[in-house]
Design a protein around this motif. Structure first.
Motif: not given
Ligand code: NAI
Length: 282
Positions: A197-218
């Motif tokens: 998967p690419g980004p998925v709306e689950t409780p894991l997604l905010p941790t990816f934001r923490d790890q990779i950064g909001d800018e990249r995820i957005d």
């Protein structure tokens, strides 16, 4: 024609209590299936399962105990699909990421595949973080030739030397593992595939934001249009596990709304992409 197994499918789903695993359970639990679930948490909400096993899949002894318990409870040869969804983010300790996202997947897959009947399937969950697995294929082949104890020692010694962060590494490795297992399973009538998967709306997604950064995820979301809903990943998993996919084997199926196709064909503008904030092991 595909080999067939019992009409009533028996499914074992890990990471079933939340997110994608929960969506898979909701989609697959029916009068025609018997669903067994595994998670570190309690049983998945809103789904009637045949049995739920609570186990910490980051602890090898617990994983071994889990397989013994399952073997006592169920005729293991009746399991028609193993769906390895449980996964943890790169914000967790590197040893745990390696164990849950790779070694436990491999252990459960080998344990069950030894007993499953022709027509059975294994579906793993990777990530688009693992898309560049081909750049390190020799590393993964070297690692995956080792037994679990050897692989843990390898990771201890080399985690600082690999070119990517532990989460990316684990996801690249599980994609390669899936391809290799398709080879191990030649002649058995079993199939093994991986959904990324690419980004998925689950409780894991905010941790990816923490790890990779909001800018990249957005930026990724800008190109795919939005994040996936968990059920949109479950749809692909269902197809590979019990749908009409009988000649699909060893396949890496990206489910990301088209983002990866943009990277490969050039409509995603990588030159202006914000750099991912990647966590390497210090
Ligand atoms: P989630 O956090 O909602 O679900 C993961 C499940 O695994 C939870 O029920 C959790 O309790 C269980 N789990 C975690 N550690 C465990 C352990 N040590 N032992 C047993 N169970 C454990 O996350 P999500 O998003 O549903 O993740 C599922 C899979 O999808 C993971 O493999 C993840 O890497 C992958 N993925 C998720 C993406 C996303 O944006 N959410 C993107 C790409 C891949």
């Amino acid at each position: 024609m595909a080999d067939s197994i019992n009409d009533r499918k028996t499914l074992l789903i890990s990471g079933a209590s939340s997110g994608i695993g929960h969506a898979v359970c909701k989609r697959l639990a029916s009068s025609e299936t018997q669903v067994f679930t595994v998670d570190i948490e309690c049983a998945p909400p809103d789904v009637e399962v045949a049995n739920h096993y609570q186990a910490d899949l980051s602890v090898p002894a617990e994983v071994e105990k889990l397989t013994r318990t399952i073997r006592n409870d169920i005729d293991i040869s009746s399991i028609s699909s193993l769906i390895n969804v449980a996964g943890i983010p790169g914000t967790k300790p590197a040893e745990q990421v390696f164990q849950v996202n790779l070694l436990t997947v491999r252990f459960l897959s080998r344990q069950l595949a030894a007993h499953m009947r022709p027509g059975g399937t294994i579906v793993n969950v990777g990530s688009i973080s693992g898309n560049n697995w081909g750049q390190r294929i020799d590393t993964y082949k070297e690692l995956l030739a080792l037994d679990d104890a050897g692989a843990r020692v390898w990771w201890q010694n080399k985690m600082k030397a690999v070119e990517v962060d532990p989460y990316t590494f684990s996801k690249e490795a599980v994609i390669v593992w899936t391809m290799l297992q398709a080879g191990e399973l030649r002649g058995t009538g079993l199939r093994c595939n991986v959904v990324s998967p690419g980004p998925v709306e689950t409780p894991l997604l905010p941790t990816f934001r923490d790890q990779i950064g909001d800018e990249r995820i957005d930026w990724v979301l800008h190109h795919s249009g939005r994040a996936a809903q968990p059920d949109e990943i479950a749809q692909a998993i269902e197809w590979l596990a019990i749908g009409e996919s009988s000649w699909v084997n060893g396949h890496h199926l990206v489910v990301d709304g088209g983002y990866t196709s943009g990277l490969l064909s050039g409509w995603v503008d990588t030159e202006n992409a914000p750099e991912p904030r990647v966590t390497f092991v210090d």
